[in-house]
Design a protein around this motif. Structure first.
Motif, PDB file in Angstrom:
ATOM      1  N   MET A 193     -25.083 -23.740  -9.281  1.00 16.88           N
ATOM      2  CA  MET A 193     -25.313 -25.191  -9.279  1.00 16.88           C
ATOM      3  C   MET A 193     -24.108 -25.903  -8.654  1.00 16.88           C
ATOM      4  SD  MET A 193     -27.650 -27.241  -9.826  1.00 16.88           S
ATOM      5  CE  MET A 193     -28.715 -25.994 -10.560  1.00 16.88           C
TER       6      MET A 193
ATOM      7  N   ARG B 208     -29.604 -28.690   9.007  1.00 14.21           N
ATOM      8  CA  ARG B 208     -28.412 -29.519   9.179  1.00 14.21           C
ATOM      9  C   ARG B 208     -27.162 -28.778   8.746  1.00 14.21           C
ATOM     10  NH1 ARG B 208     -29.957 -34.188   5.436  1.00 14.21           N
ATOM     11  NH2 ARG B 208     -31.378 -32.660   4.615  1.00 14.21           N
TER      12      ARG B 208
ATOM     13  N   PHE C   3     -31.706 -36.141  10.174  1.00 12.40           N
ATOM     14  CA  PHE C   3     -32.723 -36.724   9.301  1.00 12.40           C
ATOM     15  C   PHE C   3     -34.001 -36.955  10.077  1.00 12.40           C
ATOM     16  CE2 PHE C   3     -29.486 -36.792   6.596  1.00 12.40           C
ATOM     17  CZ  PHE C   3     -28.869 -37.968   6.201  1.00 12.40           C
TER      18      PHE C   3
ATOM     19  N   HIS D 174     -34.289 -31.090  -4.454  1.00  9.27           N
ATOM     20  CA  HIS D 174     -35.037 -29.922  -4.007  1.00  9.27           C
ATOM     21  C   HIS D 174     -34.285 -28.657  -4.406  1.00  9.27           C
ATOM     22  CE1 HIS D 174     -37.167 -27.237  -1.253  1.00  9.27           C
ATOM     23  NE2 HIS D 174     -38.122 -28.139  -1.281  1.00  9.27           N
ATOM     24  N   ARG D 175     -33.011 -28.674  -4.147  1.00 10.04           N
ATOM     25  CA  ARG D 175     -32.172 -27.505  -4.408  1.00 10.04           C
ATOM     26  C   ARG D 175     -32.090 -27.203  -5.916  1.00 10.04           C
ATOM     27  NH1 ARG D 175     -29.479 -24.328  -1.696  1.00 10.04           N
ATOM     28  NH2 ARG D 175     -28.399 -22.925  -3.092  1.00 10.04           N
ATOM     29  N   ARG D 176     -31.847 -28.243  -6.719  1.00 11.19           N
ATOM     30  CA  ARG D 176     -31.677 -28.030  -8.160  1.00 11.19           C
ATOM     31  C   ARG D 176     -32.956 -27.499  -8.800  1.00 11.19           C
ATOM     32  NH1 ARG D 176     -27.131 -31.166 -10.654  1.00 11.19           N
ATOM     33  NH2 ARG D 176     -26.045 -32.070  -8.881  1.00 11.19           N
TER      34      ARG D 176
ATOM     35  N   ASN E 108     -22.007 -31.805  -6.458  1.00  8.90           N
ATOM     36  CA  ASN E 108     -22.489 -32.975  -5.741  1.00  8.90           C
ATOM     37  C   ASN E 108     -23.437 -32.573  -4.614  1.00  8.90           C
ATOM     38  OD1 ASN E 108     -21.131 -32.768  -3.102  1.00  8.90           O
ATOM     39  ND2 ASN E 108     -19.267 -32.910  -4.336  1.00  8.90           N
ATOM     40  N   ALA E 109     -24.081 -33.589  -4.068  1.00  8.25           N
ATOM     41  CA  ALA E 109     -25.162 -33.354  -3.109  1.00  8.25           C
ATOM     42  C   ALA E 109     -24.654 -32.763  -1.804  1.00  8.25           C
ATOM     43  CB  ALA E 109     -25.886 -34.667  -2.830  1.00  8.25           C
ATOM     44  N   TYR E 110     -23.425 -33.060  -1.405  1.00 11.02           N
ATOM     45  CA  TYR E 110     -22.912 -32.541  -0.132  1.00 11.02           C
ATOM     46  C   TYR E 110     -22.770 -31.028  -0.187  1.00 11.02           C
ATOM     47  CZ  TYR E 110     -21.701 -37.399   0.619  1.00 11.02           C
ATOM     48  OH  TYR E 110     -21.762 -38.746   0.750  1.00 11.02           O
TER      49      TYR E 110
ATOM     50  N   THR F  47     -26.792 -36.365  -9.111  1.00 12.58           N
ATOM     51  CA  THR F  47     -25.943 -37.557  -9.033  1.00 12.58           C
ATOM     52  C   THR F  47     -26.075 -38.217  -7.667  1.00 12.58           C
ATOM     53  OG1 THR F  47     -24.102 -36.162  -8.346  1.00 12.58           O
ATOM     54  CG2 THR F  47     -24.224 -36.720 -10.688  1.00 12.58           C
TER      55      THR F  47
ATOM     56  N   PRO G 123     -24.617 -39.320  -4.202  1.00 16.35           N
ATOM     57  CA  PRO G 123     -23.489 -38.782  -3.426  1.00 16.35           C
ATOM     58  C   PRO G 123     -22.375 -39.793  -3.156  1.00 16.35           C
ATOM     59  CG  PRO G 123     -25.468 -38.958  -2.055  1.00 16.35           C
ATOM     60  CD  PRO G 123     -25.885 -39.246  -3.467  1.00 16.35           C
ATOM     61  N   GLU G 124     -22.715 -41.088  -3.121  1.00 14.26           N
ATOM     62  CA  GLU G 124     -21.685 -42.096  -2.851  1.00 14.26           C
ATOM     63  C   GLU G 124     -21.009 -42.580  -4.133  1.00 14.26           C
ATOM     64  OE1 GLU G 124     -20.583 -42.868  -0.024  1.00 14.26           O
ATOM     65  OE2 GLU G 124     -22.120 -42.297   1.408  1.00 14.26           O
TER      66      GLU G 124
ATOM     67  N   ASP H 191     -33.000 -26.002   5.576  1.00 16.91           N
ATOM     68  CA  ASP H 191     -32.421 -27.203   6.141  1.00 16.91           C
ATOM     69  C   ASP H 191     -31.535 -26.815   7.316  1.00 16.91           C
ATOM     70  OD1 ASP H 191     -31.219 -29.641   6.620  1.00 16.91           O
ATOM     71  OD2 ASP H 191     -31.320 -30.163   4.496  1.00 16.91           O
TER      72      ASP H 191
ATOM     73  N   ALA I  58     -24.372 -29.091  -2.103  1.00 16.79           N
ATOM     74  CA  ALA I  58     -25.709 -28.511  -2.212  1.00 16.79           C
ATOM     75  C   ALA I  58     -26.350 -28.324  -0.839  1.00 16.79           C
ATOM     76  CB  ALA I  58     -26.589 -29.413  -3.069  1.00 16.79           C
ATOM     77  N   LEU I  59     -25.954 -29.163   0.132  1.00 16.12           N
ATOM     78  CA  LEU I  59     -26.546 -29.082   1.452  1.00 16.12           C
ATOM     79  C   LEU I  59     -26.042 -27.890   2.253  1.00 16.12           C
ATOM     80  CD1 LEU I  59     -26.553 -32.698   2.819  1.00 16.12           C
ATOM     81  CD2 LEU I  59     -28.498 -31.222   2.411  1.00 16.12           C
TER      82      LEU I  59
ATOM     83  N   ALA J 220     -31.522 -39.150   1.855  1.00 13.51           N
ATOM     84  CA  ALA J 220     -31.854 -37.810   2.358  1.00 13.51           C
ATOM     85  C   ALA J 220     -31.061 -36.743   1.604  1.00 13.51           C
ATOM     86  CB  ALA J 220     -31.579 -37.726   3.861  1.00 13.51           C
ATOM     87  N   GLU J 221     -29.820 -37.087   1.267  1.00 11.37           N
ATOM     88  CA  GLU J 221     -28.987 -36.143   0.509  1.00 11.37           C
ATOM     89  C   GLU J 221     -29.556 -35.957  -0.896  1.00 11.37           C
ATOM     90  OE1 GLU J 221     -26.827 -34.807   2.451  1.00 11.37           O
ATOM     91  OE2 GLU J 221     -27.450 -36.312   3.910  1.00 11.37           O
ATOM     92  N   ILE J 222     -29.974 -37.061  -1.487  1.00  4.36           N
ATOM     93  CA  ILE J 222     -30.532 -37.001  -2.836  1.00  4.36           C
ATOM     94  C   ILE J 222     -31.800 -36.140  -2.847  1.00  4.36           C
ATOM     95  CG2 ILE J 222     -31.691 -38.400  -4.604  1.00  4.36           C
ATOM     96  CD1 ILE J 222     -29.670 -40.660  -3.906  1.00  4.36           C
ATOM     97  N   ARG J 223     -32.599 -36.317  -1.815  1.00  2.00           N
ATOM     98  CA  ARG J 223     -33.840 -35.545  -1.705  1.00  2.00           C
ATOM     99  C   ARG J 223     -33.523 -34.043  -1.609  1.00  2.00           C
ATOM    100  NH1 ARG J 223     -36.388 -37.323   3.349  1.00  2.00           N
ATOM    101  NH2 ARG J 223     -36.732 -39.337   2.379  1.00  2.00           N
ATOM    102  N   ALA J 224     -32.544 -33.715  -0.762  1.00  2.00           N
ATOM    103  CA  ALA J 224     -32.174 -32.310  -0.588  1.00  2.00           C
ATOM    104  C   ALA J 224     -31.580 -31.738  -1.885  1.00  2.00           C
ATOM    105  CB  ALA J 224     -31.168 -32.188   0.548  1.00  2.00           C
ATOM    106  N   ASP J 225     -30.800 -32.565  -2.573  1.00  2.00           N
ATOM    107  CA  ASP J 225     -30.154 -32.116  -3.814  1.00  2.00           C
ATOM    108  C   ASP J 225     -31.192 -31.833  -4.905  1.00  2.00           C
ATOM    109  OD1 ASP J 225     -27.986 -31.559  -5.504  1.00  2.00           O
ATOM    110  OD2 ASP J 225     -27.966 -33.618  -6.268  1.00  2.00           O
TER     111      ASP J 225
END
Lengths: 289, 166
Positions: free
Chosen positions: A1, A17, A24, B62-64, A4-6, B14, B16-17, A15, A8-9, B55-60
């Motif tokens: 886990m 990217r 996007f 999805h991942r979780r 943060n979202a970055y 969470t 990202p910003e 993906d 995770a990307l 878009a980051e929130i969507r990817a996050d």
């Protein structure tokens, strides 16, 4: 886990990217995008292009200030306004693509259409010149678009109505920002007043076009801008009075045989703007980065 | 029961910003449904039209949810009704303040008619999140992200950010 979202990307399997803020697509991802049965899809697509192109082209102009603004606060402000408009443009172009039904997405519409296929009003494509002309252009375009969007919130297309409802909040503070600067410059020094007056002479001939509806803007899906002129004039009078500005007595800039931006007839400035905006996407079609 | 589990996972994501805020704190998470044993459908709403975080929130998300064993994860975007800063929870506001960001006041009412023009800087003084003094001034209506404005405290001289009312 990941925390943060970055993070995770970074190794997201599906993906392509590799950097934040890139690659996007599908601005309307997950939105219920059915087109109501009785809707004229061509009209909806063209109307979305008109409103989307206004925002896209104006946003592209505003970003020219990034790294060149008079101070950091104004750079951040203009970039934020551009970002909001770009967001509106993405949603509107995505909606245009769905209504059209030819498989074009927002990127295809932004980067692979030529000048005569753009439906924005000509004021949006004019070079912004100095800071006075920039804030004056933002004031004019945001006041006009706010009046349109406020009514579009109750329009028949549910996606367009939702985009407008979000946009109203954004356009209101774009207009406040620009109005405060117009008052400050108009009521400032002789020099700032002079620059603003010159800007008004350049901008004003293109204002009539905003309120001269294309036939699609008179249709059921759209908001006819013609009856909104009085509301627009009231707003500008409220700003111009403390700025000691008077509406100039200049003739509207004509189109070609009555055809203007909404018909795809533009000034020489749009081609140059598009050349810069589209060059990367056209040099590397289908690229992701 | 399974929906509760998917919801619990989605609620840990969470912004990202503003990473001190979960999507629940920010009022961005609208709905979580499990439609069959391994399909989760999450609905979120963007704060601003151009917010790149969505878009980051969507990817996050999805991942979780994928990591938690949901084989099909769908993240839906709800544009309507538009997000309001009023949806930031009490807990979210407390966390913002704790991190030196001044939380928003009540959002202005949407008038049915023309939106009134504001020619004056805001009269309301925000309390400085560091020293609590209300002698503060707005430097700019725009900040590092679409949702924040820049302020300065005239008492302790520190700059701070304020989440805008929208």
């Amino acid at each position: 886990m990941f925390d943060n979202a970055y993070e995770a990307l970074a190794d997201s399997a599906d993906d392509t990217r590799w950097a934040f803020g890139t690659g996007f697509h599908d601005a309307l991802s997950g939105v219920d995008t059915d087109v109501p049965g009785e809707t004229d899809r061509d009209q909806l697509a063209t109307y979305c292009l008109m409103l989307g192109d206004d925002a896209l082209v104006h946003a592209q102009r505003l970003t020219e200030w990034v790294t060149r603004a008079p101070d950091l606060e104004e750079e951040v402000a203009l970039a934020n306004i551009a970002l909001d408009l770009l967001g509106q443009a993405r949603l509107l172009l995505a909606r245009a693509g769905q209504a059209e039904g030819a498989g074009r997405d927002e990127d295809a519409l932004a980067h692979f259409r030529d000048e005569h296929e753009f439906r924005n009003v000509r004021l949006a494509e004019q070079p912004l010149g100095d800071f006075a002309r920039t804030v004056l252009t933002v004031l004019v375009l945001s006041s006009w678009r706010l009046a349109v969007f406020q009514r579009l919130r109750h329009g028949p297309d549910p996606v367009l109505a939702a985009i407008a409802a979000k946009g109203v909040n954004e356009l209101a503070y774009h207009r406040d920002y620009a109005a405060q600067w117009v008052v400050r410059l108009g009521d400032g020094t002789d020099h700032s007043h002079q620059r603003l007056t010159a800007a008004l002479g350049d901008v004003w001939p293109l204002v009539d076009e905003l309120f001269t509806p294309h036939e699609i803007e008179r249709g059921d899906l759209a908001v006819d801008p013609a009856p909104l002129r009085a509301e627009f004039d009231d707003v500008l009078t409220t700003v111009f009075a403390p700025a000691h500005l008077e509406t100039p007595d200049v003739a509207p800039r004509s189109g070609i045989a009555g055809r203007t931006g909404r018909h795809g007839v533009h000034t020489e400035h749009l081609g140059l703007l598009l050349a810069e905006m589209q060059s990367l996407a056209r040099a590397h079609p289908e690229a992701t980065w | 029961m399974v929906t509760t589990e998917a919801r619990r996972i989605a609620e840990t994501a969470t912004d990202p910003e503003l990473p001190m805020l979960t999507l629940v704190d920010l009022g961005v998470l609208r709905d979580v449904q499990v439609t069959d044993a391994d399909t989760a459908v999450v609905t979120i709403t963007p704060t601003y039209s151009g917010c790149p975080a969505i878009a980051e929130i969507r990817a996050d998300l999805h991942r979780r949810l994928t990591a938690a064993g949901y084989r099909h994860v769908e993240v839906r975007t709800a544009l309507h009704p538009p997000w309001s800063s009023d949806w930031i929870t009490e807990r979210g506001r407390a966390k913002l303040a704790e991190h030196g960001i001044s939380p928003p006041d009540a959002a202005p009412e949407q008038p049915p008619g023309p939106v009134p023009l504001t020619l004056e800087p805001p009269r309301t003084a925000r309390a400085c999140p560091r020293c609590g003094d209300r002698r503060t001034e707005r430097l700019s209506a725009f900040g590092a992200t679409a949702c924040r404005s820049l302020w300065r405290c005239r008492s302790c001289s520190e700059p701070f950010e304020h989440v805008k009312e929208i």
